[in-house]
Design an enzyme around this catalytic site. Structure first.
Site, mmCIF file in Angstrom:
data_model
loop_
_atom_site.group_PDB
_atom_site.id
_atom_site.type_symbol
_atom_site.label_atom_id
_atom_site.label_comp_id
_atom_site.label_asym_id
_atom_site.label_seq_id
_atom_site.Cartn_x
_atom_site.Cartn_y
_atom_site.Cartn_z
ATOM 1 N N ASP A 1 -4.004 42.871 -61.863
ATOM 2 C CA ASP A 1 -5.439 42.729 -62.146
ATOM 3 C C ASP A 1 -5.745 41.546 -63.068
ATOM 4 O O ASP A 1 -6.728 41.565 -63.808
ATOM 5 C CB ASP A 1 -6.026 44.008 -62.777
ATOM 6 C CG ASP A 1 -6.026 45.205 -61.842
ATOM 7 O OD1 ASP A 1 -5.454 45.108 -60.741
ATOM 8 O OD2 ASP A 1 -6.603 46.248 -62.216
ATOM 9 N N CYS B 1 -4.076 47.309 -55.801
ATOM 10 C CA CYS B 1 -2.648 47.274 -56.130
ATOM 11 C C CYS B 1 -1.685 47.689 -55.022
ATOM 12 O O CYS B 1 -0.781 46.946 -54.661
ATOM 13 C CB CYS B 1 -2.372 48.209 -57.313
ATOM 14 S SG CYS B 1 -3.427 48.003 -58.734
ATOM 15 N N HIS C 1 4.596 51.836 -57.350
ATOM 16 C CA HIS C 1 3.328 52.090 -56.642
ATOM 17 C C HIS C 1 3.450 52.013 -55.119
ATOM 18 O O HIS C 1 2.502 51.661 -54.417
ATOM 19 C CB HIS C 1 2.241 51.111 -57.116
ATOM 20 C CG HIS C 1 0.853 51.672 -56.972
ATOM 21 N ND1 HIS C 1 -0.292 50.950 -57.169
ATOM 22 C CD2 HIS C 1 0.437 52.910 -56.624
ATOM 23 C CE1 HIS C 1 -1.350 51.691 -56.969
ATOM 24 N NE2 HIS C 1 -0.929 52.906 -56.632
ATOM 25 N N ASP D 1 -1.453 40.643 -58.490
ATOM 26 C CA ASP D 1 -1.440 41.494 -57.288
ATOM 27 C C ASP D 1 -2.810 41.613 -56.632
ATOM 28 O O ASP D 1 -2.930 42.064 -55.493
ATOM 29 C CB ASP D 1 -0.886 42.886 -57.612
ATOM 30 C CG ASP D 1 -1.840 43.731 -58.440
ATOM 31 O OD1 ASP D 1 -2.651 43.185 -59.221
ATOM 32 O OD2 ASP D 1 -1.772 44.972 -58.311
ATOM 33 N N ASN D 2 -3.863 41.268 -57.374
ATOM 34 C CA ASN D 2 -5.230 41.196 -56.823
ATOM 35 C C ASN D 2 -6.058 40.470 -57.872
ATOM 36 O O ASN D 2 -5.539 40.105 -58.939
ATOM 37 C CB ASN D 2 -5.802 42.587 -56.485
ATOM 38 C CG ASN D 2 -5.628 43.613 -57.575
ATOM 39 O OD1 ASN D 2 -4.850 44.543 -57.438
ATOM 40 N ND2 ASN D 2 -6.334 43.441 -58.690
HETATM 41 CA CA CA Z 1 -3.732 45.539 -59.308
#
Ligand code: CA
Length: 460
Positions: free
Chosen positions: A36, A75, A133, A285-286
């Protein structure tokens, strides 16, 4: 202003060709993934209030990708794409899965091959440090999916202070959110720590390199910072007296802790004399989330959406002597290309029935291939059924159950302010046709989504 890549090719090729034979086919491979982190929140993309000198080394001594994307704007699916090199929708990973450790469906399908499994076939020793995750049920965990070493946690986030880690295992969790408070694991063993989590993960990454520097290794450093909960230690908070906003200050401190870790990882490569034998990939990741104090400017939107702020991320490769230093690569690339690059370098066989969507970027970075690596890049969101497709500078955005179409020219309008769908209908139709063809190849999501598991309720 950075140099563009092509004029450097001739000079670069001479030095590359001289050194290529030594380490080109089995470099050590390190992915450093943040969680993030906003597009704007690295020095190499212009951040001024959060210095990231060590992360910047990856871009300044390697290639900065000015249009680097992940394959999903949250994620779990983003990680499923990254680690397999395939659009995760091809195997139904279209949502953050439930974190229920008793659920044998909610995880990375075992028939898919990930980086650790593939690289293991050509002699790599693999480790993951940090956030998994990709399924919390024991059958989905890293040690049974190709990783020789696992140090971290299986859920989608984690608390940062050791005194908060009160559950021995995720199976013990008895309330929603408790999955952020499990003790860390080394493979199947519960471990105790007294460190701030980001520092602990950096310690482990450095130790992994020290222990494994004599063999080809793959190290996946999956920091959970700067994902919520927003928790920073005083050491890092003290670096940001100039930031008044408490959320932004905490976020800055969390990013700074990661930056220290990246510095230690890069230093360890030099200590072990493997700096020139190691390809380091860096990305988030994003995009930056709306709730952690991040900035994606000048991009529109944030984590969870298909405007650029959702999945256009800080992205860089560093490999001294092999990847040109201090240049920008401006064609759109994807996190899926990291697996493509690994497979291309190691020449490992990829299963014919599960072809990669990612491509080997090395020939593009070395000037051997011209033009864009991808004719199209695609995204599709979960329940809201938003989507996007990019080809060249053109990007089609689909909203409201894919009934509303917007078209942007990212070459002129990176902030996606001017919708051209009505005036450039031919372009929009071409992109829509490609998008529909791609979505027809995706599989339904087989599992329950994040948040559906209530550990306080008795199990059926
Ligand atoms: Ca993330």
């Amino acid at each position: 202003m950075k140099r563009s890549i092509l004029p450097l090719f001739t000079v670069f090729c001479v030095s590359v060709c001289l050194s290529w034979a030594k380490s080109a086919s089995q470099p050590n491979l390190i992915i450093i993934l943040t969680d993030d982190q906003g597009y704007a929140d690295v020095g190499f993309n212009g951040s001024t209030d959060i210095p990231t000198p060590h992360i910047d080394r990856i871009a300044n001594e390697g290639v900065r990708f000015t249009h680097g994307y992940v394959s999903f704007p949250v994620c779990g699916p983003s990680r499923a794409g990254l680690i397999t090199g395939r659009y995760q929708g091809r195997f139904g990973y279209r949502n953050n899965p439930t974190l229920n450790p008793f659920d044998p469906v909610a995880g990375l399908p075992l028939e898919e091959e990930n980086m650790a499994e593939v690289l293991g076939r050509v002699g790599y020793h693999s480790g993951i440090v940090g956030k998994w995750h990709l399924g919390t049920h024991p059958q989905f965990r890293p040690n049974v999916q190709g990783f020789d070493e696992f140090y971290g946690f299986v859920a989608g986030g984690h608390r940062y202070f050791p005194e908060d880690l009160v559950y021995q295992t995720i199976e013990e969790v008895d309330q929603k959110g408790g999955w952020y408070s499990t003790k860390l694991r080394r493979n199947e063993e519960v471990v105790e720590t007294d460190e701030y989590l980001t520092d602990e993960l950096s310690n482990e990454a450095v130790d992994f390199i020290a222990r494994n520097h004599e063999k080809p290794f793959f190290l996946y450093v999956a920091y959970n910072a700067p994902h919520t909960p927003m928790q920073a230690s005083q050491k890092y908070l003290d670096r940001f007296p100039h930031i008044d906003d408490k959320l932004r200050r905490t976020y800055a401190a969390m990013v700074s802790a990661v930056d220290d870790g990246v510095g230690r990882i890069l230093a360890e490569l030099e200590t072990q004399n493997i700096d020139e034998d190691t390809l380091v990939f860096f990305l988030s990741d994003n995009g930056g989330a709306g709730n952690n104090g991040s900035s994606n400017l000048p991009l529109r939107g944030s984590k969870g959406g298909v405007y650029e702020g959702g999945m256009h991320v800080p992205f860089a490769f560093r490999w001294p002597g092999q990847v040109p230093a201090g240049v920008d690569y401006e064609q759109p690339v994807s996190s899926l290309d990291i697996m493509g690059t690994m497979a291309g370098l190691t020449r490992v066989r990829i299963a014919e029935d599960r072809p990669l969507d990612g491509v080997n970027l090395m020939p593009y970075l070395q000037g051997k291939e011209q033009g864009p690596p991808h004719e199209f890049l695609f995204w599709q969101m979960f329940s809201a059924r938003e989507g996007a497709v990019r080809s060249g500078d053109d990007k089609l955005v689909l909203q409201s159950d894919e009934t509303v179409t917007e078209l942007y020219d990212l070459g002129r309008d990176l902030g996606e302010t001017t919708d051209l769908a009505m005036t450039q209908q031919k372009k929009a139709a071409r992109l829509r046709a490609a998008y529909d063809e791609w979505t027809s190849q995706l599989k339904p999501c087989p599992y329950d989504r994040l948040g559906t598991w209530d550990p306080a309720k008795p199990r059926e």
